[in-house]
Scaffold this motif. Sequence first.
Motif, PDB file in Angstrom:
ATOM      1  N   ARG A  19     -40.347  15.621  31.395  1.00  0.00           N
ATOM      2  CA  ARG A  19     -39.828  16.579  32.383  1.00  0.00           C
ATOM      3  C   ARG A  19     -40.741  17.801  32.365  1.00  0.00           C
ATOM      4  O   ARG A  19     -41.112  18.278  31.302  1.00  0.00           O
ATOM      5  CB  ARG A  19     -38.383  16.924  32.062  1.00  0.00           C
ATOM      6  CG  ARG A  19     -37.488  15.681  32.212  1.00  0.00           C
ATOM      7  CD  ARG A  19     -36.046  15.912  31.878  1.00  0.00           C
ATOM      8  NE  ARG A  19     -35.398  16.979  32.577  1.00  0.00           N
ATOM      9  CZ  ARG A  19     -34.882  16.925  33.814  1.00  0.00           C
ATOM     10  NH1 ARG A  19     -34.983  15.800  34.493  1.00  0.00           N
ATOM     11  NH2 ARG A  19     -34.284  17.958  34.359  1.00  0.00           N
ATOM     12  N   TYR A  20     -41.086  18.266  33.549  1.00  0.00           N
ATOM     13  CA  TYR A  20     -42.013  19.376  33.707  1.00  0.00           C
ATOM     14  C   TYR A  20     -41.269  20.595  34.242  1.00  0.00           C
ATOM     15  O   TYR A  20     -40.426  20.469  35.137  1.00  0.00           O
ATOM     16  CB  TYR A  20     -43.131  18.995  34.683  1.00  0.00           C
ATOM     17  CG  TYR A  20     -43.968  17.845  34.191  1.00  0.00           C
ATOM     18  CD1 TYR A  20     -45.040  18.048  33.337  1.00  0.00           C
ATOM     19  CD2 TYR A  20     -43.676  16.534  34.565  1.00  0.00           C
ATOM     20  CE1 TYR A  20     -45.807  16.992  32.877  1.00  0.00           C
ATOM     21  CE2 TYR A  20     -44.437  15.470  34.117  1.00  0.00           C
ATOM     22  CZ  TYR A  20     -45.500  15.712  33.274  1.00  0.00           C
ATOM     23  OH  TYR A  20     -46.251  14.659  32.812  1.00  0.00           O
ATOM     24  N   TYR A  49     -36.285  21.896  35.515  1.00  0.00           N
ATOM     25  CA  TYR A  49     -37.265  20.922  35.051  1.00  0.00           C
ATOM     26  C   TYR A  49     -37.157  19.698  35.946  1.00  0.00           C
ATOM     27  O   TYR A  49     -36.058  19.372  36.407  1.00  0.00           O
ATOM     28  CB  TYR A  49     -36.995  20.507  33.598  1.00  0.00           C
ATOM     29  CG  TYR A  49     -37.480  21.493  32.579  1.00  0.00           C
ATOM     30  CD1 TYR A  49     -38.606  21.222  31.815  1.00  0.00           C
ATOM     31  CD2 TYR A  49     -36.830  22.704  32.379  1.00  0.00           C
ATOM     32  CE1 TYR A  49     -39.068  22.133  30.872  1.00  0.00           C
ATOM     33  CE2 TYR A  49     -37.286  23.621  31.439  1.00  0.00           C
ATOM     34  CZ  TYR A  49     -38.399  23.325  30.691  1.00  0.00           C
ATOM     35  OH  TYR A  49     -38.862  24.229  29.767  1.00  0.00           O
ATOM     36  N   LYS A  86     -45.460  23.008  36.505  1.00  0.00           N
ATOM     37  CA  LYS A  86     -46.433  23.165  35.421  1.00  0.00           C
ATOM     38  C   LYS A  86     -46.646  21.820  34.722  1.00  0.00           C
ATOM     39  O   LYS A  86     -45.935  21.461  33.785  1.00  0.00           O
ATOM     40  CB  LYS A  86     -45.955  24.211  34.415  1.00  0.00           C
ATOM     41  CG  LYS A  86     -47.006  24.508  33.360  1.00  0.00           C
ATOM     42  CD  LYS A  86     -46.560  25.597  32.428  1.00  0.00           C
ATOM     43  CE  LYS A  86     -47.668  25.914  31.443  1.00  0.00           C
ATOM     44  NZ  LYS A  86     -47.270  26.979  30.523  1.00  0.00           N
ATOM     45  N   THR A  87     -47.660  21.099  35.195  1.00  0.00           N
ATOM     46  CA  THR A  87     -47.974  19.797  34.600  1.00  0.00           C
ATOM     47  C   THR A  87     -48.998  19.926  33.479  1.00  0.00           C
ATOM     48  O   THR A  87     -49.185  18.992  32.714  1.00  0.00           O
ATOM     49  CB  THR A  87     -48.521  18.827  35.654  1.00  0.00           C
ATOM     50  OG1 THR A  87     -49.729  19.367  36.192  1.00  0.00           O
ATOM     51  CG2 THR A  87     -47.504  18.569  36.758  1.00  0.00           C
TER      52      THR A  87
END
Length: 98
Positions: A19-20, A49, A86-87
């Motif tokens: 989860r990002y 997320y 935000k990966t």
Amino acid sequence: MSTEDVSIEERAAESLAVRYPVAPGCRVNVRSGPGTSYPVMKVLPYDAYVTIYCQCPGTTVSGPYGTSNIWDNIGNGLFVADAYVKTGRDGYIAPRCT
């Protein structure tokens, strides 16, 4: 779909999915397709997320994490602009949507 319709393998994959975080302080639009011309289906809450199932090109968007034409599929018919997620990497981090 009921929980009886979900296989053990699918439940296991979901529990292991990465989860990002969405950009802090942003309420991100979730759209029905990979672009700003698609309708907004919902808005993510602050500090959300997301799980990215696949990615595809679409409308170019500028956000806290740069400018990108990558859109993240976070559910059946649900897409968010990768520029707000935000990966930790530029470019694709998941398979291409088919």
